[in-house]
Design an enzyme around this catalytic site. Structure first.
Site, PDB file in Angstrom:
ATOM      1  N   ASP A 125     -24.459  17.325 -78.011  1.00 20.10           N
ATOM      2  CA  ASP A 125     -25.780  17.578 -77.213  1.00 20.10           C
ATOM      3  C   ASP A 125     -25.414  17.444 -75.515  1.00 20.10           C
ATOM      4  O   ASP A 125     -26.447  17.657 -74.915  1.00 20.10           O
ATOM      5  CB  ASP A 125     -27.007  16.766 -77.682  1.00 20.10           C
ATOM      6  CG  ASP A 125     -26.705  15.130 -77.472  1.00 20.10           C
ATOM      7  OD1 ASP A 125     -27.396  14.689 -78.660  1.00 20.10           O
ATOM      8  OD2 ASP A 125     -26.132  14.825 -76.680  1.00 20.10           O
ATOM      9  N   HIS A 140     -16.473  15.771 -81.385  1.00 18.44           N
ATOM     10  CA  HIS A 140     -16.710  16.650 -82.316  1.00 18.44           C
ATOM     11  C   HIS A 140     -17.135  18.068 -81.289  1.00 18.44           C
ATOM     12  O   HIS A 140     -17.959  18.814 -81.988  1.00 18.44           O
ATOM     13  CB  HIS A 140     -18.099  16.209 -83.053  1.00 18.44           C
ATOM     14  CG  HIS A 140     -17.727  15.391 -84.198  1.00 18.44           C
ATOM     15  ND1 HIS A 140     -18.568  14.805 -84.934  1.00 18.44           N
ATOM     16  CD2 HIS A 140     -16.377  14.753 -84.504  1.00 18.44           C
ATOM     17  CE1 HIS A 140     -17.810  13.841 -85.826  1.00 18.44           C
ATOM     18  NE2 HIS A 140     -16.492  13.962 -85.705  1.00 18.44           N
ATOM     19  N   CYS A 148     -14.558  31.988 -77.547  1.00 19.75           N
ATOM     20  CA  CYS A 148     -14.143  33.413 -78.332  1.00 19.75           C
ATOM     21  C   CYS A 148     -13.102  33.081 -79.410  1.00 19.75           C
ATOM     22  O   CYS A 148     -12.286  32.411 -79.095  1.00 19.75           O
ATOM     23  CB  CYS A 148     -13.545  34.137 -77.281  1.00 19.75           C
ATOM     24  SG  CYS A 148     -12.759  35.760 -77.848  1.00 19.75           S
TER      25      CYS A 148
END
Ligand code: OAD
Length: 265
Positions: A125, A140, A148
């Site tokens: 976050d 993570h 992409c």
């Protein structure tokens, strides 16, 4: 608890090399859901045959560990990217809480006296960075950036919800969140930085994580083997609670500011 808070403050006031590992629990007081609690709720609602009426409902009716996978993205890129964009917009709307701010202050004080501070986070976050933390290792990845699937080129979508699902990059290939999914390897640079920091730290603090997902959950054991003092700040007991030197079962947003208040400059 105040004895433990005093002891942790003392520990951090003298520490030369500090590593902190955070999980979803430190962002809970910013209004962001944790994982295992969401999964627990999933049991309740699917037992009633709950159907997710909204993206919010997706948290309650699906186990995040089933959605956060390359297989789920392959099978239904629209649903997975809708869920991730819903979470991304939620993260951008959330504010760092006193727990995030306290960790940034602890980093400032450790560094100001010539020490080294490394914040390993499992969270995607970016609230630590918004709270002022500098040396952050995103184990993570990040939901704020997307990439992409063909070229790997990263983009940072704007603050509003996406309008096209699944989103596509300039070359026309799919865009995916730049997070680590179950079954995927962690970014090599992040793992190396974490291992180097853990190998040399004298204090390891685990905050707001259920200590169940590896390799992140293994770092505290490596730190303890290297002689570091270990501390856990978590609302509920976890598998590491019995092994740490100090286990403080409380909310990070309440305890960490107290620790800062009792630390020397
Ligand atoms: P979990 O949901 O497994 O654990 C969150 C922990 O935070 C729980 O042990 C709660 O008791 C605790 N907690 C909740 N509110 C708190 C508060 N205010 N203060 C302190 N602690 C609090 O989340 P993580 O441990 O972060 O991986 O999960 C690890 C990984 O599993 C995540 O990064 C994600 C997930 O699947 C991937 O997506 C790859």
């Amino acid at each position: 608890m105040s004895g433990a808070v005093d002891a942790v403050a003392e520990l951090l006031s003298r520490a030369r090399r500090v590593v902190v590992l955070t999980g979803a629990g430190i962002s809970a007081e910013s209004g962001l859901r944790t994982f295992r609690e969401a999964a627990d709720r999933q049991e309740q609602s699917t037992s009633r045959g709950g159907v997710p009426p909204t993206m919010e409902g997706l948290w309650k009716s699906f186990d995040p560990q089933k959605l956060a996978t390359p297989e789920a993205f392959e099978a239904d890129p629209e649903m997975v990217t809708r869920w991730y964009d819903h979470r991304r917009v939620g993260c951008l709307a959330a504010q760092p809480n006193p727990g995030h701010v306290a960790l940034a202050e602890i980093e400032r004080r450790v560094v100001a006296r010539g020490g080294v501070f490394t914040l390993l986070t499992q969270n995607v976050d970016r609230l630590h960075q918004r709270a002022g933390s500098v040396n952050v290792v995103e184990l993570h990845g990040s939901i704020i950036e997307w990439r992409c699937v063909k070229t790997g080129r990263k983009v940072t979508p704007g603050p509003g919800a996406m309008t096209e699902f699944p989103p596509r990059s300039e070359c026309g290939a799919l865009l995916r969140p730049d997070v680590v999914w179950f079954g995927e390897m962690l970014p090599e640079t992040a793992v190396r930085a974490a291992q180097e920091a853990v190998a040399e730290c004298d204090v390891f603090l685990s905050v707001g994580t259920s200590a169940q997902v590896y390799p992140a959950a293994g770092f505290i054991h490596a730190a303890a083997r290297n002689g570091a003092k270990t501390v856990e700040v978590n609302k509920d007991p976890t598998p590491i609670s019995p092994m740490v030197d100090w286990s403080v079962l409380a909310k990070a947003g309440e305890v960490l500011p107290e620790v800062v208040g009792r630390m020397g400059e």
